[in-house]
Design a protein around this motif. Structure first.
Motif, PDB file in Angstrom:
ATOM      1  N   ILE A 171       0.595  -1.504  -0.256  1.00 14.57           N
ATOM      2  CA  ILE A 171       0.064   0.102  -0.341  1.00 14.57           C
ATOM      3  C   ILE A 171       1.362   1.065   0.230  1.00 14.57           C
ATOM      4  N   ARG A 172       1.406   1.136   0.809  1.00 12.33           N
ATOM      5  CA  ARG A 172       2.948   2.324   0.645  1.00 12.33           C
ATOM      6  C   ARG A 172       3.320   2.889  -0.642  1.00 12.33           C
TER       7      ARG A 172
ATOM      8  N   VAL B 147       2.208   1.696  -3.764  1.00 12.86           N
ATOM      9  CA  VAL B 147       1.858   2.107  -4.589  1.00 12.86           C
ATOM     10  C   VAL B 147       0.681   3.773  -4.309  1.00 12.86           C
ATOM     11  N   LYS B 148       0.772   4.108  -2.772  1.00  8.85           N
ATOM     12  CA  LYS B 148       1.180   5.984  -2.180  1.00  8.85           C
ATOM     13  C   LYS B 148       2.380   6.405  -3.061  1.00  8.85           C
ATOM     14  N   ASP B 149       3.463   5.750  -2.962  1.00  7.03           N
ATOM     15  CA  ASP B 149       4.594   6.657  -3.281  1.00  7.03           C
ATOM     16  C   ASP B 149       4.894   6.568  -3.873  1.00  7.03           C
TER      17      ASP B 149
ATOM     18  N   ALA C 237       2.203   7.223  -6.293  1.00 10.49           N
ATOM     19  CA  ALA C 237       1.161   8.048  -7.911  1.00 10.49           C
ATOM     20  C   ALA C 237       0.189   7.023  -8.673  1.00 10.49           C
TER      21      ALA C 237
ATOM     22  N   ASP D 236      -2.197   4.572  -9.605  1.00 10.19           N
ATOM     23  CA  ASP D 236      -3.561   5.103  -9.752  1.00 10.19           C
ATOM     24  C   ASP D 236      -4.453   3.770  -9.627  1.00 10.19           C
TER      25      ASP D 236
ATOM     26  N   ALA E  33      -7.630   1.535   1.992  1.00 12.40           N
ATOM     27  CA  ALA E  33      -7.430   2.835   2.460  1.00 12.40           C
ATOM     28  C   ALA E  33      -7.838   3.931   0.876  1.00 12.40           C
ATOM     29  N   ASN E  34      -8.465   3.565   0.291  1.00  7.71           N
ATOM     30  CA  ASN E  34      -9.308   4.509  -0.692  1.00  7.71           C
ATOM     31  C   ASN E  34      -8.833   4.212  -1.777  1.00  7.71           C
ATOM     32  N   LEU E  35      -7.923   3.346  -2.266  1.00  3.22           N
ATOM     33  CA  LEU E  35      -6.971   2.709  -3.738  1.00  3.22           C
ATOM     34  C   LEU E  35      -7.900   2.094  -4.655  1.00  3.22           C
TER      35      LEU E  35
END
Ligand code: AMP
Ligand code: GLY
Length: 439
Positions: free
Chosen positions: A57-58, A60-62, A64, A66, A87-89
């Motif tokens: 998850i980190r 994916v966030k790092d 960016a 989509d 996590a809203n992904l």
């Protein structure tokens, strides 16, 4: 512009990455863990998709990212989609509860019974004593299935009671598949032609891809043990328009009704493994993800943009966006799997692969009808080596199934690694069906 992460590292994921790469909206593709073929099209990252969900998850966030697409079943059954959704992904795949349709054959059977989906008669046994008792009264042949995930190898058909007991003993007392085999489904053996139908599912609508047929046994003429799949072709001529309408009314409709009634969140791909019996199509199994190697035969026929389709599935907009179904090119596709010596038993890895030049899915191939999807491959310096049981999937697309078969095997002849074996009769059943229907 989108950044996409594909989870997995087999032939199916290579086909997904290859198809995603054809979309002009895709800016970057990451793949965890990927393989030597995927590396030419995507940035491969060694992430742990089972134990390391927070890191995933980190990542994916790092980066960016989509959109995430899950290839294999295990992370779905473990609840990866639920963690991403919390996590809203955005992620393509069913939630953990719905993934039980593949994760537990007993659950799948119960679901089919509750909504009247045609399937083989069955009973569930949960202890060795229960199993012995059940076998005393069972009709033969009997299909013995480990309840949980077993990489396509947890099903055997027994002609005698002794054989069935032997299988049950190794599942229940000798832990061949660990906890997956502690519960067992015993099934009536159905007769007929097998076919698979994969469909995008957004909970409201099922949007089918072309039908296909897998070849599960390791040797020609369906001999030898089951494998993850030795080849596939699409479309399957047994699935005529009439059969497809029957599948839609007797299977798709109650399936969607069941999802709604049990509030199972499903935004992903559903795979119906079917037996076309004299009493109509019956479900042998559900898979809650793209089939492997069916995907390597089916995706090359799909004309729609894959990223759009995955997005519409996750947003629940399939009916709105695809009111007339999917756009599919005419013709046929055949995928021949090249496997390591010994597979599906013990096999050796690390063998250099020769003859791949010109067939890379990343380049404009010398033979543009042929694409080689990598499954168990890795790089060692400049060399591509084997690193799994199923090594490559050679897919050819052509006007007719005969031509596609010929083209696929011509390409297979140019590829070599020590111990390589493959079936020589992929799609032969399609030819038989066509002969039968034309005579
Ligand atoms: P499954 O993993 O449940 O699809 O089973 C693997 C393979 O076993 C199927 O593709 C069929 O070839 C065979 N099989 C499974 N269930 C049955 C059944 N009830 N009758 C006949 N063959 C079956
Ligand atoms: N080819 C069957 C599967 O993907 O399970």
């Amino acid at each position: 512009m989108s950044r996409v992460l594909v989870i997995g590292g087999g032939g199916r994921e290579h086909a997904l990455v290859w198809k995603l790469r054809q979309s002009s909206q895709v800016e970057r593709v990451f793949c965890a863990p990927g393989n030597a073929g995927i590396r030419e099209l995507a940035e491969c990252v060694p992430l742990d998709v089972s134990g390391g969900v927070p890191e995933l998850i980190r990542f994916v966030k790092d980066h960016a990212i989509d959109f995430t697409v899950v290839g294999p079943e295990a992370p779905l059954v473990e609840g990866l989609v639920d963690r991403f959704t919390e996590a809203n992904l955005a992620i393509f795949g069913p939630g953990q509860a719905a993934a039980q349709l593949e994760g537990s054959k007993a659950f799948a059977k119960g679901f089919m019974a509750r909504y009247g989906i045609p399937t083989a008669r069955w009973q569930v046994v949960r202890s060795w004593e229960e199993a012995q008792q059940a076998i005393r009264q069972i009709a033969l042949p009997v299909v013995v299935k480990a309840d949980g995930l077993a990489a396509g190898k947890g099903v055997t058909i027994s002609e005698t009671k002794e054989e069935a007991l032997h299988t049950l003993e190794s599942l229940m007392l000798r832990d061949t598949f660990g906890p997956a085999g502690k519960t067992v489904v015993l099934e009536e053996c159905l007769q007929g032609e097998e076919a698979s139908v994969m469909a995008f599912c957004d909970g409201q609508t099922l949007l089918p891809l072309p039908s296909s047929q897998d070849h599960k046994r390791v040797w020609d003429q369906d001999q030898g043990p089951n494998t993850g799949g030795m080849g596939a072709y699409a479309p399957a001529p047994v699935v005529t328009d009439t059969v497809m309408r029957h599948i839609e009314s007797s299977i798709f409709t109650p399936f969607l009704k069941g999802l709604a009634a049990e509030r199972l969140s499903y935004h992903g791909l559903i795979y119906f493994g079917l037996m076309l019996t004299s009493q109509g199509p019956k479900v042998l199994e559900f898979n809650v993800r793209f089939g492997d190697p069916e995907t390597q035969a089916v995706l090359p026929l799909l004309q729609d943009n894959l990223l759009d389709l995955l997005g519409a599935t996750v947003q629940g907009r399939l009916r709105q966006m695809y009111p007339d179904g999917l756009k599919v090119q005419s013709g046929s596709a055949v995928c021949v799997v090249l496997a390591s010596g010994g597979y599906p038993g013990r096999y050796v890895k690390g063998k250099p692969i020769a003859g791949l030049t010109g067939y890379s899915a990343a380049q404009v191939a010398t033979d543009s009808h042929v694409t080689v999807f990598h499954a168990g491959t890795a790089r060692e310096g400049q060399t591509t080596i084997t690193s799994g049981g199923r090594v490559l999937g050679v897919t050819a697309v052509d006007t007719t199934i005969e031509q596609a078969i010929q083209r696929a095997y011509q390409a297979v002849k140019k590829i070599h690694f020590e111990g390589m074996h493959y079936r020589r009769d992929i799609a032969a059943r399609a030819l038989k069906v066509l002969q039968r229907t034309s005579s």
